[in-house]
Design a protein around this motif. Structure first.
Motif, PDB file in Angstrom:
ATOM      1  N   LEU A   1       0.890  -1.219  -0.086  1.00 29.35           N
ATOM      2  CA  LEU A   1      -0.065   0.022   0.023  1.00 29.35           C
ATOM      3  C   LEU A   1       0.894   1.132  -0.005  1.00 29.35           C
ATOM      4  N   MET A   2       1.025   1.622  -1.302  1.00 29.56           N
ATOM      5  CA  MET A   2       2.208   2.883  -1.229  1.00 29.56           C
ATOM      6  C   MET A   2       1.582   3.940  -1.296  1.00 29.56           C
ATOM      7  N   GLY A   3       0.397   4.152  -2.078  1.00 29.08           N
ATOM      8  CA  GLY A   3      -0.166   5.536  -2.219  1.00 29.08           C
ATOM      9  C   GLY A   3      -0.821   5.906  -0.930  1.00 29.08           C
ATOM     10  N   ASP A   4      -0.952   6.934  -0.595  1.00 31.31           N
ATOM     11  CA  ASP A   4      -1.702   7.477   0.464  1.00 31.31           C
ATOM     12  C   ASP A   4      -3.092   7.062   0.412  1.00 31.31           C
ATOM     13  N   ASN A   5      -3.800   6.679   1.488  1.00 33.92           N
ATOM     14  CA  ASN A   5      -5.350   6.389   1.530  1.00 33.92           C
ATOM     15  C   ASN A   5      -5.562   5.129   0.741  1.00 33.92           C
ATOM     16  N   SER A   6      -4.521   4.227   0.567  1.00 34.38           N
ATOM     17  CA  SER A   6      -5.048   3.028  -0.583  1.00 34.38           C
ATOM     18  C   SER A   6      -5.350   2.063   0.417  1.00 34.38           C
ATOM     19  N   VAL A   7      -6.239   1.069  -0.210  1.00 34.34           N
ATOM     20  CA  VAL A   7      -6.568   0.016   0.564  1.00 34.34           C
ATOM     21  C   VAL A   7      -6.370  -1.380  -0.023  1.00 34.34           C
ATOM     22  N   GLY A   8      -6.132  -2.386   0.924  1.00 27.46           N
ATOM     23  CA  GLY A   8      -5.819  -3.777   0.621  1.00 27.46           C
ATOM     24  C   GLY A   8      -6.725  -4.621   1.270  1.00 27.46           C
ATOM     25  N   GLU A   9      -7.089  -5.836   0.674  1.00 31.64           N
ATOM     26  CA  GLU A   9      -8.152  -6.621   1.200  1.00 31.64           C
ATOM     27  C   GLU A   9      -7.757  -8.031   0.693  1.00 31.64           C
ATOM     28  N   PHE A  10      -7.768  -8.948   1.718  1.00 25.81           N
ATOM     29  CA  PHE A  10      -7.644 -10.481   1.501  1.00 25.81           C
ATOM     30  C   PHE A  10      -8.735 -11.111   2.082  1.00 25.81           C
ATOM     31  N   TYR A  11      -9.320 -11.876   1.530  1.00 25.26           N
ATOM     32  CA  TYR A  11     -10.550 -12.852   1.712  1.00 25.26           C
ATOM     33  C   TYR A  11     -10.232 -14.017   1.147  1.00 25.26           C
ATOM     34  N   SER A  12     -10.232 -15.153   2.504  1.00 27.20           N
ATOM     35  CA  SER A  12      -9.656 -16.387   1.860  1.00 27.20           C
ATOM     36  C   SER A  12     -10.517 -17.298   2.537  1.00 27.20           C
ATOM     37  N   VAL A  13     -10.715 -18.713   1.629  1.00 23.30           N
ATOM     38  CA  VAL A  13     -11.153 -19.846   2.392  1.00 23.30           C
ATOM     39  C   VAL A  13     -10.153 -20.884   1.893  1.00 23.30           C
ATOM     40  N   ALA A  14      -9.720 -21.502   2.710  1.00 24.35           N
ATOM     41  CA  ALA A  14      -8.901 -22.603   2.383  1.00 24.35           C
ATOM     42  C   ALA A  14      -8.951 -24.176   2.823  1.00 24.35           C
ATOM     43  N   VAL A  15      -9.607 -24.937   2.123  1.00 26.46           N
ATOM     44  CA  VAL A  15     -10.112 -26.106   2.415  1.00 26.46           C
ATOM     45  C   VAL A  15      -8.970 -27.404   2.280  1.00 26.46           C
ATOM     46  N   THR A  16      -8.329 -28.014   3.199  1.00 27.41           N
ATOM     47  CA  THR A  16      -7.742 -29.308   3.141  1.00 27.41           C
ATOM     48  C   THR A  16      -8.339 -30.600   3.522  1.00 27.41           C
ATOM     49  N   ASN A  17      -8.094 -31.674   2.789  1.00 29.20           N
ATOM     50  CA  ASN A  17      -8.620 -32.968   3.051  1.00 29.20           C
ATOM     51  C   ASN A  17      -7.747 -33.827   2.870  1.00 29.20           C
ATOM     52  N   ASN A  18      -7.970 -35.014   3.332  1.00 30.48           N
ATOM     53  CA  ASN A  18      -7.160 -36.233   2.933  1.00 30.48           C
ATOM     54  C   ASN A  18      -5.494 -35.795   3.535  1.00 30.48           C
ATOM     55  N   HIS A  19      -4.694 -35.758   2.501  1.00 27.17           N
ATOM     56  CA  HIS A  19      -3.120 -35.542   2.846  1.00 27.17           C
ATOM     57  C   HIS A  19      -2.893 -34.157   2.205  1.00 27.17           C
ATOM     58  N   GLN A  20      -3.719 -33.352   2.117  1.00 31.58           N
ATOM     59  CA  GLN A  20      -3.461 -31.867   1.575  1.00 31.58           C
ATOM     60  C   GLN A  20      -2.686 -31.118   2.496  1.00 31.58           C
ATOM     61  N   GLN A  21      -1.969 -30.358   2.043  1.00 40.14           N
ATOM     62  CA  GLN A  21      -1.114 -29.332   2.943  1.00 40.14           C
ATOM     63  C   GLN A  21      -1.272 -27.910   2.246  1.00 40.14           C
ATOM     64  N   ALA A  22      -1.679 -26.972   3.030  1.00 43.13           N
ATOM     65  CA  ALA A  22      -1.802 -25.733   2.645  1.00 43.13           C
ATOM     66  C   ALA A  22      -0.997 -24.643   3.713  1.00 43.13           C
ATOM     67  N   ASP A  23      -0.324 -23.751   3.173  1.00 45.41           N
ATOM     68  CA  ASP A  23       0.302 -22.838   3.906  1.00 45.41           C
ATOM     69  C   ASP A  23       0.140 -21.611   3.071  1.00 45.41           C
ATOM     70  N   THR A  24      -0.832 -20.916   3.527  1.00 43.83           N
ATOM     71  CA  THR A  24      -1.519 -19.601   2.805  1.00 43.83           C
ATOM     72  C   THR A  24      -1.752 -18.555   3.708  1.00 43.83           C
ATOM     73  N   GLY A  25      -1.758 -17.466   3.279  1.00 39.57           N
ATOM     74  CA  GLY A  25      -2.260 -16.292   3.980  1.00 39.57           C
ATOM     75  C   GLY A  25      -2.044 -14.912   3.258  1.00 39.57           C
ATOM     76  N   SER A  26      -1.591 -13.963   3.699  1.00 44.71           N
ATOM     77  CA  SER A  26      -1.211 -12.447   3.012  1.00 44.71           C
ATOM     78  C   SER A  26      -0.257 -11.644   3.638  1.00 44.71           C
ATOM     79  N   LYS A  27       0.380 -10.582   2.828  1.00 50.67           N
ATOM     80  CA  LYS A  27       1.200  -9.808   3.358  1.00 50.67           C
ATOM     81  C   LYS A  27       0.720  -8.292   3.250  1.00 50.67           C
ATOM     82  N   MET A  28       0.338  -7.496   4.142  1.00 52.00           N
ATOM     83  CA  MET A  28       0.014  -6.316   4.131  1.00 52.00           C
ATOM     84  C   MET A  28       1.088  -5.119   4.440  1.00 52.00           C
ATOM     85  N   ILE A  29       1.593  -4.511   3.232  1.00 48.64           N
ATOM     86  CA  ILE A  29       2.667  -3.668   3.603  1.00 48.64           C
ATOM     87  C   ILE A  29       2.185  -2.244   3.515  1.00 48.64           C
ATOM     88  N   HIS A  30       2.255  -1.583   4.661  1.00 48.37           N
ATOM     89  CA  HIS A  30       1.577  -0.328   4.629  1.00 48.37           C
ATOM     90  C   HIS A  30       2.811   0.773   4.403  1.00 48.37           C
TER      91      HIS A  30
END
Lengths: 482, 245
Positions: free
Chosen positions: A321-350
């Motif tokens: 978020l470089m510009g003043d007054n700018s907005v960042g959003e992250f909406y996530s649904v992560a489903v894992t089943n059986n042997h799945q692996q997930a490492d997920t998320g977000s970075k918000m750099i103000h």
């Protein structure tokens, strides 16, 4: 309690992957293995200008000096790059202005995936770039969009027709040395989508890219670059599937988004790569770098992702978020089943003043899977009066799966407010019994409860996608809970 | 329609029901009263198929079928409805979606197609009116943030939607003020026909001022120790449960 949890979980986690078919088309491939010659060959096949080849070779050099990241909560088997085919393309004519020139087998493939490429058949208001293995097969509505000055094309075409724009923005958000998989992608990427929305234009339809891995022993390395100039808006969708195979296949993509002053980009993903079978055999390794930069003031980037597929997911869609007054959003649904692996998320750099970010993450773990949220909120000294709110919820189905949360917070001034909330819960037997007593079997009840849990995120998806995603959540958990 | 013979049930190894005998016929309202811990709620849970409770002895027949062999969802589809003492919250799931799923599961069981959207909305409207429930409630998530009274009204609304043959109301009156009690009782009375039946479980007599029972049973320590007409409830109100022991 007396309900047999194991049985319930077995029931819900044992569904079939619907998109696991393979299309028998004639495919042009280069020999497997990764070396400088591979990089040159890909560039040559795509008839690229010298600067593009330079970019690739530079990235390859950096890649060779790097190591596979090991900080994620993932067990990543060693990847043998010499066993991977880095370029595979269904044989077609070089230019595809009319559908008649598209191989009917390819049209049929995308039809089967629910992505008709005939413009009159497509969901009203969605333009599609269809990518199979290493190349774009067809981009729809190009002409209609061009009338507004919007460029929506395959990445390869953009390199040919809009080299100045590509050159100006490529690698400015995700530099080639950003990380191991970004460097790999920068060296060998084969296609993807390019979007440019000119000043003051609201894109009249949803733009989307559909990625399909088809050929065996290949990797898919695509890049998407979206540039939204001043006061423009676009909503972009991404979907993906792959055949069922016993071997793992590698997918390492890059998405870069740039928003100028007051521009807004909404990027939605429904990721449904083949997750592997019940025993954890096969499936896609999904290592993706997605990042957007709000360069202009008051601009906005919003990521929405529904992650149900892949054997391994390593993915952190982020906003700078470089510009003043700018907005960042992250909406996530992560489903894992059986042997799945997930490492997920977000970075918000103000970086800019009065910038705001929001993170809503909903993890759902079933079977023997591991599901981690990893997120960074960083506020530099000059980014005064910034706000962040993060909410990370985990839902567990059964007692053999894991949910983990790794939040990192780095705040360098006193005027910013950062909040983090996290919850972990299990589907209650009382909830299931309540649904049973109203006539629903347990599988239906789990689907309903899970969709309710994820609703805040699903609501952010465009209509057609939301319906698909809801079904997908249900199917992904079939046989996992009862 | 319902025959309970010598029913014994336990939870976590603790015996709660110790030989219940009860017959319910179409058109009847049975009240089951008794002190706390006498097994009233356990009886309703066992009839509805809550697997947390273990049936150790006895049998239950429902229209000639072995009820204890049926899954909870099939009991619901066969017309048994339980109004929960503590209705469960399901965050994010709208009442509309929840009810539509339930109604369609019932229809599927009967071999019918899913209900058309317009018919469903009309059904919702009609039943809301019948029960006298605030129409805002049905726009919210299932029981989420509902007051105690709203939750109970919502149970009666669901009952109206599913039109059960045998309704079991588990302490539906607990925690209700007199207005809410009237709404709930009116709902129950309006849904009454000669073909269905109700088992009303209650601690206090006051609900029975509004829902008039044909039979009153007193449950104590897992057994029915006395059965009478509606006047038995009044007697209990006056004398308490102790005189029966």
């Amino acid at each position: 309690m007396a309900i047999d949890n194991d049985k319930i979980i077995d029931d819900v986690t044992q569904s079939e992957y619907k998109y696991g078919f393979y299309t028998d088309v004639e495919t042009e491939m280069i020999p497997k293995g990764l070396n400088e010659e591979t990089v040159r060959r890909i560039s040559k096949l795509k008839n690229e200008p010298e600067w593009m080849l330079e970019f690739r070779l530079d990235a390859y050099k950096k890649f060779k000096a790097m190591k596979c990241p090991n900080w994620a909560h993932l067990k990543i088997p060693e990847i043998d790059f010499n066993e991977i085919i880095f370029y595979a393309a269904p044989k077609t004519k070089p230019t595809l202005d009319s559908l008649d020139e598209v191989d009917p087998a390819l049209l049929e493939t995308f039809n089967k995936l629910g992505i008709p490429l005939e413009e009159q058949k497509i969901f009203a208001g969605v333009a599609v770039d269809a990518v199979m293995d290493s190349v774009s097969v067809k981009t729809t509505f190009k002409t209609a969009l061009a009338e507004k000055g919007i460029i929506f094309s395959s990445f390869s075409e953009a390199v040919q027709h809009h080299p100045d724009l590509v050159k100006k923005y490529l690698g400015t958000v995700v530099p080639s040395h950003d990380n191991y998989f970004a460097a790999l992608n920068s060296a060998v990427f084969s296609d993807g989508s390019f979007v440019y929305i000119p000043k003051g234009v609201r894109c009249p339809m949803e733009l989307s890219t559909y990625f399909r891995i088809n050929a065996a022993n290949t990797g898919q390395f695509e890049r998407t670059l979206i540039v939204a100039d001043d006061d423009s808006y676009v909503s972009y969708l991404e979907g993906c599937t792959a055949p069922m195979r016993d071997e793992n296949q590698l997918h390492a993509a890059i998405v870069e988004i740039i928003t100028e002053n007051r521009a807004e980009v909404k990027y939605s993903t429904v990721q449904n790569w083949y997750p592997g079978d019940k025993e954890g055999k096969g499936g896609i390794f999904n290592f993706v770098t997605k990042r957007g930069i709000c360069r202009g003031e008051s601009s906005k980037i919003s990521w929405t992702q529904v992650e149900t597929g892949s054997a391994i997911t390593w993915k952190y869609p982020s906003c700078v978020l470089m510009g003043d007054n700018s907005v960042g959003e992250f909406y996530s649904v992560a489903v894992t089943n059986n042997h799945q692996q997930a490492d997920t998320g977000s970075k918000m750099i103000h970086l800019g003043k009065n910038t705001k970010s929001l993170i809503i993450s909903k993890g759902i773990s079933a079977g023997k899977s591991q599901n981690s949220y990893r997120g960074l909120v960083k506020v530099i000294k000059r980014a005064e009066n910034t706000r962040n709110f993060s909410q990370c919820d985990s839902l567990l189905l059964g007692d053999k799966c894991g949910a983990h949360t790794f939040p990192y917070i780095d705040i360098q001034n006193d005027s910013s407010v950062v909040e983090h909330e996290a919850t972990t819960s299990k589907i209650g037997e009382d909830q299931l019994f309540y649904c049973n007593q109203r006539g629903m079997d347990t599988e239906t009840a789990v689907g309903l409860i899970v969709n309710g849990y994820a609703r805040e995120v699903l609501n952010k998806l465009p209509m057609e996608f939301a319906v698909e995603a809801q079904k997908l959540l249900q199917v992904s958990l079939e046989g996992s809970v009862g | 329609m319902l025959q309970i013979k010598n029913l014994h049930a336990s939870i976590d190894g603790k015996d709660i029901l110790k030989g219940i005998n009860l017959t319910v016929n179409a058109g009847e309202v049975h009240a089951i009263m008794g002190p706390n811990g006498s097994g009233k709620s356990t009886l309703s849970a066992v009839l509805a198929g809550n697997e947390a409770f273990k049936v150790t002895e006895g049998e239950v027949h429902y229209f000639g079928k072995d009820l204890l062999e049926m899954s909870a969802e099939n009991r619901s589809r066969e017309g048994i409805f339980l109004s929960f003492q503590y209705p469960i919250e399901i965050p994010g799931v709208s009442m509309v979606n929840f009810m539509k799923t339930a109604v369609n599961e019932h229809r599927k069981y009967k071999g019918l197609d899913p209900i058309a959207a317009s018919d469903f909305l009309k059904l919702m409207r009609d039943k809301k009116e019948l029960v006298g429930i605030d129409s805002q409630l049905t726009n919210r998530s299932v029981n989420e943030g509902f007051s105690g009274g709203e939750k109970k009204k919502n149970e009666i609304f669901q009952m109206a939607m599913l039109e059960p043959i045998l309704a079991i109301l588990d302490e539906t009156d607990s925690g209700l003020d007199i207005d809410a009690l009237r709404v709930v009782a009116n709902g129950v009375n309006k849904l009454k026909t000669k073909d269905n039946a109700a088992i009303v479980i209650t601690h206090y007599q006051r609900l029975l001022d509004y829902i008039v029972p044909d039979f009153v049973h007193v449950l104590s320590q897992g057994k029915i120790i006395k059965t009478g007409g509606k006047e038995l409830a009044l007697e209990l109100e006056e004398k308490g449960y102790d005189w029966l022991k």
